[in-house]
Enzyme design. Structure first.
Site, short mmCIF file in Angstrom:
data_model
loop_
_atom_site.label_atom_id
_atom_site.label_comp_id
_atom_site.label_asym_id
_atom_site.label_seq_id
_atom_site.Cartn_x
_atom_site.Cartn_y
_atom_site.Cartn_z
N HIS A 293 0.83 -1.19 0.00
CA HIS A 293 0.00 0.00 0.00
C HIS A 293 0.87 1.25 0.00
O HIS A 293 2.04 1.20 0.40
CB HIS A 293 -0.94 -0.01 1.20
CG HIS A 293 -2.01 -1.06 1.08
ND1 HIS A 293 -3.03 -1.18 1.98
CD2 HIS A 293 -2.23 -2.03 0.15
CE1 HIS A 293 -3.84 -2.17 1.62
NE2 HIS A 293 -3.35 -2.71 0.52
N GLU B 45 0.90 3.92 1.82
CA GLU B 45 1.42 4.33 3.12
C GLU B 45 2.53 3.39 3.59
O GLU B 45 3.51 3.82 4.20
CB GLU B 45 0.31 4.45 4.17
CG GLU B 45 -0.61 3.27 4.32
CD GLU B 45 -1.82 3.31 3.41
OE1 GLU B 45 -1.68 3.39 2.18
OE2 GLU B 45 -2.94 3.21 3.96
N CYS C 131 -6.21 0.94 5.40
CA CYS C 131 -6.86 -0.31 5.81
C CYS C 131 -6.44 -0.60 7.26
O CYS C 131 -5.56 0.07 7.81
CB CYS C 131 -6.45 -1.45 4.88
SG CYS C 131 -4.71 -1.94 5.02
N CYS D 154 -2.61 -1.38 7.63
CA CYS D 154 -1.79 -0.17 7.55
C CYS D 154 -1.99 0.71 8.79
O CYS D 154 -1.04 1.33 9.28
CB CYS D 154 -2.09 0.62 6.29
SG CYS D 154 -1.43 -0.15 4.79
#
Length: 156
Positions: free
Chosen positions: A81, A83, A109, A112
């Site tokens: 992802h 991040e 999510c 994360c």
């Protein structure tokens, strides 16, 4: 020299979110394009966008119609992802992340969110809802962050 016309002077939230949106255009994912900027005290610490780890496959090249193979939960088997990429790059380069702000085009999510809390990010500014994107009834990642004191704001 005197200014004769008023121009829009963007604040840092606007600048960093615009950069995150532009970074999302670098993604190789065929399902979603997400960008992230990690900043502290008006300075950029790191940037990221979603996609496969370096030296693996670019999904838009290998699987342009369907994207990468799915894992057992139906998620991308290769993708990091945005991040995650921003945080990993900052850690890899010895940046001080604690107390920083994360700007991301899609809210984190749950996985994360756990990383964001653990690494010491104090604030998350997001543009779009992960729950809405995935068709879920709530943003578990945002709920988790709020529960443990991370400031969460939707941009715009």
């Amino acid at each position: 020299m005197e200014r004769t016309t008023m121009t829009h002077r963007p604040d840092f939230d606007e600048i960093f979110m615009d950069l995150a949106a532009n970074l999302s255009r670098r993604s190789h994912c065929v399902k979603a394009n997400v960008g992230a900027v990690l900043a502290k005290d008006t300075r950029i610490i790191s940037i990221g966008y979603n996609g496969p780890p370096a030296n693996t496959y670019n999904c838009d090249k290998e699987w342009p119609e369907s994207g990468c193979p799915r894992d057992s939960k139906g998620s991308c088997s290769l993708a990091l992802h945005a991040e995650e990429n921003a945080i990993l790059y900052a850690v890899k380069n010895g940046a001080q992340i604690e107390g920083s702000t994360l700007y991301v085009t899609l809210s984190p999510c749950l996985s994360c969110a756990r990383t964001i809390l653990t690494i010491g990010i104090k604030k998350v500014v997001y543009r779009d809802s992960y729950a809405a994107f995935k068709g879920l009834d709530r943003d578990e990642g945002l709920d988790f962050l709020r529960q443990f004191g991370v400031v969460v704001e939707q941009y715009g």
